[in-house]
Write a protein that holds these residues in place. Structure first.
Motif, PDB file in Angstrom:
ATOM      1  N   ALA A   1       0.862  -1.182   0.000  1.00  0.00           N
ATOM      2  CA  ALA A   1       0.000   0.000   0.000  1.00  0.00           C
ATOM      3  C   ALA A   1       0.897   1.229   0.000  1.00  0.00           C
ATOM      4  CB  ALA A   1      -0.937  -0.003   1.203  1.00  0.00           C
ATOM      5  N   PRO A   2       1.576   1.510  -1.122  1.00  0.00           N
ATOM      6  CA  PRO A   2       2.613   2.552  -1.138  1.00  0.00           C
ATOM      7  C   PRO A   2       2.087   3.956  -0.874  1.00  0.00           C
ATOM      8  CG  PRO A   2       2.159   1.766  -3.356  1.00  0.00           C
ATOM      9  CD  PRO A   2       1.460   0.837  -2.415  1.00  0.00           C
ATOM     10  N   LEU A   3       0.800   4.191  -1.135  1.00  0.00           N
ATOM     11  CA  LEU A   3       0.201   5.504  -0.903  1.00  0.00           C
ATOM     12  C   LEU A   3      -0.770   5.489   0.278  1.00  0.00           C
ATOM     13  CD1 LEU A   3      -0.435   6.061  -4.693  1.00  0.00           C
ATOM     14  CD2 LEU A   3       1.076   7.509  -3.315  1.00  0.00           C
ATOM     15  N   LEU A   4      -0.964   4.317   0.875  1.00  0.00           N
ATOM     16  CA  LEU A   4      -1.923   4.062   1.953  1.00  0.00           C
ATOM     17  C   LEU A   4      -3.356   4.237   1.456  1.00  0.00           C
ATOM     18  CD1 LEU A   4      -0.127   5.675   5.048  1.00  0.00           C
ATOM     19  CD2 LEU A   4       0.012   3.315   4.204  1.00  0.00           C
ATOM     20  N   VAL A   5      -3.676   5.380   0.844  1.00  0.00           N
ATOM     21  CA  VAL A   5      -5.012   5.584   0.283  1.00  0.00           C
ATOM     22  C   VAL A   5      -5.114   4.847  -1.056  1.00  0.00           C
ATOM     23  CG1 VAL A   5      -5.451   7.747   1.483  1.00  0.00           C
ATOM     24  CG2 VAL A   5      -4.248   7.796  -0.706  1.00  0.00           C
ATOM     25  N   GLU A   6      -6.310   4.893  -1.659  1.00  0.00           N
ATOM     26  CA  GLU A   6      -6.606   4.033  -2.801  1.00  0.00           C
ATOM     27  C   GLU A   6      -6.259   4.676  -4.142  1.00  0.00           C
ATOM     28  OE1 GLU A   6     -10.675   2.770  -2.500  1.00  0.00           O
ATOM     29  OE2 GLU A   6     -10.465   2.253  -0.376  1.00  0.00           O
ATOM     30  N   LEU A   7      -5.623   3.885  -4.982  1.00  0.00           N
ATOM     31  CA  LEU A   7      -5.316   4.266  -6.365  1.00  0.00           C
ATOM     32  C   LEU A   7      -6.128   3.345  -7.261  1.00  0.00           C
ATOM     33  CD1 LEU A   7      -3.567   5.948  -8.354  1.00  0.00           C
ATOM     34  CD2 LEU A   7      -1.832   4.153  -8.168  1.00  0.00           C
ATOM     35  N   LYS A   8      -7.054   3.922  -8.064  1.00  0.00           N
ATOM     36  CA  LYS A   8      -7.973   3.112  -8.862  1.00  0.00           C
ATOM     37  C   LYS A   8      -7.955   3.546 -10.325  1.00  0.00           C
ATOM     38  CE  LYS A   8     -11.394   2.402  -5.167  1.00  0.00           C
ATOM     39  NZ  LYS A   8     -12.829   2.525  -4.834  1.00  0.00           N
ATOM     40  N   LYS A   9      -8.403   2.622 -11.177  1.00  0.00           N
ATOM     41  CA  LYS A   9      -8.602   2.957 -12.575  1.00  0.00           C
ATOM     42  C   LYS A   9      -9.987   3.583 -12.732  1.00  0.00           C
ATOM     43  CE  LYS A   9      -4.834   1.638 -14.695  1.00  0.00           C
ATOM     44  NZ  LYS A   9      -4.764   0.402 -15.477  1.00  0.00           N
ATOM     45  N   GLY A  10     -10.046   4.696 -13.505  1.00  0.00           N
ATOM     46  CA  GLY A  10     -11.299   5.380 -13.752  1.00  0.00           C
ATOM     47  C   GLY A  10     -11.668   5.321 -15.216  1.00  0.00           C
ATOM     48  N   PRO A  11     -12.569   6.214 -15.664  1.00  0.00           N
ATOM     49  CA  PRO A  11     -12.954   6.261 -17.078  1.00  0.00           C
ATOM     50  C   PRO A  11     -11.733   6.441 -17.979  1.00  0.00           C
ATOM     51  CG  PRO A  11     -14.406   7.638 -15.740  1.00  0.00           C
ATOM     52  CD  PRO A  11     -13.290   7.205 -14.844  1.00  0.00           C
ATOM     53  N   GLU A  12     -11.798   5.805 -19.160  1.00  0.00           N
ATOM     54  CA  GLU A  12     -10.716   5.870 -20.140  1.00  0.00           C
ATOM     55  C   GLU A  12      -9.390   5.388 -19.563  1.00  0.00           C
ATOM     56  OE1 GLU A  12     -10.512   9.785 -21.775  1.00  0.00           O
ATOM     57  OE2 GLU A  12     -12.614   9.806 -22.403  1.00  0.00           O
ATOM     58  N   ASN A  13      -9.509   4.478 -18.591  1.00  0.00           N
ATOM     59  CA  ASN A  13      -8.326   3.858 -17.978  1.00  0.00           C
ATOM     60  C   ASN A  13      -7.424   4.848 -17.257  1.00  0.00           C
ATOM     61  OD1 ASN A  13      -7.873   1.112 -17.746  1.00  0.00           O
ATOM     62  ND2 ASN A  13      -6.097   1.144 -19.105  1.00  0.00           N
ATOM     63  N   LYS A  14      -7.969   6.001 -16.902  1.00  0.00           N
ATOM     64  CA  LYS A  14      -7.185   6.988 -16.163  1.00  0.00           C
ATOM     65  C   LYS A  14      -6.968   6.508 -14.725  1.00  0.00           C
ATOM     66  CE  LYS A  14      -6.825  10.068 -19.442  1.00  0.00           C
ATOM     67  NZ  LYS A  14      -5.498  10.373 -20.056  1.00  0.00           N
ATOM     68  N   ARG A  15      -5.781   6.786 -14.208  1.00  0.00           N
ATOM     69  CA  ARG A  15      -5.443   6.394 -12.828  1.00  0.00           C
ATOM     70  C   ARG A  15      -5.828   7.527 -11.880  1.00  0.00           C
ATOM     71  NH1 ARG A  15       0.730   5.901 -13.973  1.00  0.00           N
ATOM     72  NH2 ARG A  15       0.096   7.905 -14.848  1.00  0.00           N
ATOM     73  N   ILE A  16      -6.696   7.190 -10.925  1.00  0.00           N
ATOM     74  CA  ILE A  16      -7.230   8.200 -10.010  1.00  0.00           C
ATOM     75  C   ILE A  16      -6.779   7.895  -8.588  1.00  0.00           C
ATOM     76  CG2 ILE A  16      -9.320   9.294  -9.121  1.00  0.00           C
ATOM     77  CD1 ILE A  16     -10.708   8.413 -11.727  1.00  0.00           C
ATOM     78  N   LEU A  17      -6.125   8.854  -7.968  1.00  0.00           N
ATOM     79  CA  LEU A  17      -5.694   8.735  -6.580  1.00  0.00           C
ATOM     80  C   LEU A  17      -6.767   9.362  -5.685  1.00  0.00           C
ATOM     81  CD1 LEU A  17      -3.605   7.928  -4.475  1.00  0.00           C
ATOM     82  CD2 LEU A  17      -2.459  10.117  -4.852  1.00  0.00           C
ATOM     83  N   HIS A  18      -7.458   8.515  -4.923  1.00  0.00           N
ATOM     84  CA  HIS A  18      -8.546   8.962  -4.050  1.00  0.00           C
ATOM     85  C   HIS A  18      -7.962   9.353  -2.693  1.00  0.00           C
ATOM     86  CE1 HIS A  18     -11.963   7.610  -6.617  1.00  0.00           C
ATOM     87  NE2 HIS A  18     -11.027   6.802  -7.106  1.00  0.00           N
ATOM     88  N   LEU A  19      -7.857  10.622  -2.441  1.00  0.00           N
ATOM     89  CA  LEU A  19      -7.199  11.111  -1.227  1.00  0.00           C
ATOM     90  C   LEU A  19      -8.006  10.839   0.034  1.00  0.00           C
ATOM     91  CD1 LEU A  19      -5.942  14.547  -2.594  1.00  0.00           C
ATOM     92  CD2 LEU A  19      -4.582  12.476  -2.230  1.00  0.00           C
ATOM     93  N   ASP A  20      -9.292  10.512  -0.102  1.00  0.00           N
ATOM     94  CA  ASP A  20     -10.144  10.315   1.068  1.00  0.00           C
ATOM     95  C   ASP A  20     -10.720   8.903   1.154  1.00  0.00           C
ATOM     96  OD1 ASP A  20     -11.726  10.627  -1.138  1.00  0.00           O
ATOM     97  OD2 ASP A  20     -13.071  12.120  -0.259  1.00  0.00           O
ATOM     98  N   LEU A  21     -10.166   7.949   0.386  1.00  0.00           N
ATOM     99  CA  LEU A  21     -10.614   6.554   0.445  1.00  0.00           C
ATOM    100  C   LEU A  21      -9.449   5.664   0.842  1.00  0.00           C
ATOM    101  CD1 LEU A  21     -12.852   6.204  -2.763  1.00  0.00           C
ATOM    102  CD2 LEU A  21     -13.553   6.751  -0.417  1.00  0.00           C
ATOM    103  N   ILE A  22      -9.714   4.709   1.745  1.00  0.00           N
ATOM    104  CA  ILE A  22      -8.620   3.870   2.247  1.00  0.00           C
ATOM    105  C   ILE A  22      -9.048   2.437   2.551  1.00  0.00           C
ATOM    106  CG2 ILE A  22      -8.915   4.347   4.734  1.00  0.00           C
ATOM    107  CD1 ILE A  22      -5.807   4.743   4.812  1.00  0.00           C
ATOM    108  N   GLU A  23     -10.356   2.174   2.624  1.00  0.00           N
ATOM    109  CA  GLU A  23     -10.837   0.905   3.158  1.00  0.00           C
ATOM    110  C   GLU A  23     -10.386  -0.314   2.353  1.00  0.00           C
ATOM    111  OE1 GLU A  23     -12.174  -1.698   5.728  1.00  0.00           O
ATOM    112  OE2 GLU A  23     -12.250   0.461   6.124  1.00  0.00           O
ATOM    113  N   GLU A  24     -10.224  -0.183   1.037  1.00  0.00           N
ATOM    114  CA  GLU A  24      -9.791  -1.335   0.240  1.00  0.00           C
ATOM    115  C   GLU A  24      -8.434  -1.851   0.700  1.00  0.00           C
ATOM    116  OE1 GLU A  24      -9.823  -1.099  -3.968  1.00  0.00           O
ATOM    117  OE2 GLU A  24     -11.992  -0.799  -4.109  1.00  0.00           O
ATOM    118  N   ASN A  25      -7.567  -0.959   1.124  1.00  0.00           N
ATOM    119  CA  ASN A  25      -6.275  -1.362   1.675  1.00  0.00           C
ATOM    120  C   ASN A  25      -6.393  -1.699   3.156  1.00  0.00           C
ATOM    121  OD1 ASN A  25      -5.013  -0.864  -0.810  1.00  0.00           O
ATOM    122  ND2 ASN A  25      -4.629   1.277  -0.292  1.00  0.00           N
ATOM    123  N   ALA A  26      -7.144  -0.875   3.897  1.00  0.00           N
ATOM    124  CA  ALA A  26      -7.190  -0.991   5.356  1.00  0.00           C
ATOM    125  C   ALA A  26      -7.849  -2.272   5.825  1.00  0.00           C
ATOM    126  CB  ALA A  26      -7.915   0.226   5.948  1.00  0.00           C
TER     127      ALA A  26
END
Length: 357
Positions: free
Chosen positions: A157-182
């Motif tokens: 979990a290098p960023l602790l918070v969640e890094l997800k794929k969004g529309p058009e395969n864009k990588r989105i860093l969710h600064l306020d989401l963490i549960e998938e890792n936590a």
């Protein structure tokens, strides 16, 4: 209702008394933990090191510098000696006895994986063949000492918070989401975190957009984003963990020696004797400010300054096997001045970690 206490307390025998952070305790009678900050000291040559053999089967190729052809081995024989105290030599059986029936999990990036491999190699030699195993579960992996019912785990979990794929395969860093890792951190007795390098890569970013709530941002000051991500982590810890059941340690950032196009660590054989000035990295300042605002008592394990002396400890070109012909032209290859050869510097981090525990 929890009572708010502003408490000054000392380090465990090393360094000066400091007011570190405000703590909110869930009820009376909780034993006050100590924060370990060991910034001042020196590396002392000790011929009795390293603490394990380079043949440890749990070492990845990228940190197996001797197997990859590194010609010198003196970088393995240095012990960190803080001023005014000493860190006990790592004792695998004592460590496993302390960790009996416990789970310890190291959470973070590839340098935390570096530290996990070190810790596993430090203990595995005293465990008989057939009484140890490694398991995998999603983004986590665990080394199990079966006779002690102990697991030493690593969670990516290098960023602790969640890094997800969004529309058009864009990588989105969710600064306020963490549960998938936590969700992997729940039920663990001892959690050791780090997160800095992925936030501060100068040459590349691992995401295309930041997202906070419903708002997208293409650009944001790196340290502002880091503070937001750490605050999300801090809120999760405060809301979900009980200090009577779980101990939390945050290891400060491991220094890079990447100046001069990544070649500052190449062919270095001894620690730096001193610094002309002591630089405190900005991520460490941000981290300290976030920890001060937490209710949960988090241990800050500061390894940044001690490791900054050790530009000799990186793999450099020996992150892969280098043959005799390639050694004649080492500058044709990239040089890794971020990770650490093993045995090496992370062993001292783990000696400090064992002393904390």
């Amino acid at each position: 209702m929890a009572s708010h206490l502003s408490l000054a307390y000392t380090t465990t025998g090393c360094g000066s008394t400091k007011t570190i952070m405000k703590l909110t305790w869930p009820k009376r009678g909780v034993k006050l933990p100590r924060v370990v900050i060991i910034r001042t000291g020196k590396w002392v040559y000790d011929p009795s090191y390293p603490l394990y053999d380079t043949s440890c089967p749990y070492l990845s190729t990228a940190v197996s510098c001797q197997k990859n052809g590194r010609p010198d081995s003196e970088y393995q024989k240095w012990k960190w000696k803080p001023h005014s105290c000493s860190i006990p030599r790592f004792d695998a059986l004592k460590f496993l006895a302390k960790m009996r029936k416990k789970r310890i999990m190291l959470v973070g990036d590839s340098i935390m994986r570096n530290q996990w491999e070190s810790l596993v190699c430090l203990v595995q030699g005293v465990i008989p063949t057939g009484r140890k195993k490694v398991t995998y579960n999603g983004i986590s992996m665990g080394f199990h000492a079966l006779d002690f019912d102990t697991s030493i785990e690593f969670c990516w979990a290098p960023l602790l918070v969640e890094l997800k794929k969004g529309p058009e395969n864009k990588r989105i860093l969710h600064l306020d989401l963490i549960e998938e890792n936590a969700r992997y951190w729940r039920g663990v007795d001892i959690l050791v975190f780090d997160s800095a390098h992925w936030w501060t890569h100068p040459e590349k970013k691992s995401w295309d957009f930041y997202m906070e709530g419903q708002s997208f941002f293409r650009n944001m000051n790196q340290m502002v984003a880091y503070q937001k991500g750490l605050t999300t982590w801090a809120k999760w810890v405060d809301l979900n963990l009980d200090p009577r059941q779980t101990r939390v340690i945050f290891r400060s950032m491991s220094p890079r020696h990447n100046r001069e196009n990544g070649w500052k660590c190449y062919n270095q054989k001894t620690p730096l004797p001193s610094f002309s000035h002591q630089h405190v990295p900005e991520p460490l300042i941000v981290l300290q400010e976030v920890l001060k605002r937490m209710r949960f008592p988090v241990y800050l394990q500061d390894i940044t300054t001690m490791s900054a002396f050790r530009r000799d400890g990186h793999p450099s070109v020996y992150r892969r096997v280098i043959n005799q012909e390639e050694r004649q032209h080492p500058t044709d290859f990239s040089s890794d001045c971020s990770h650490w050869c093993l045995p090496g510097v992370p062993d001292s981090w783990n000696e400090m970690l064992s002393a904390i525990l």
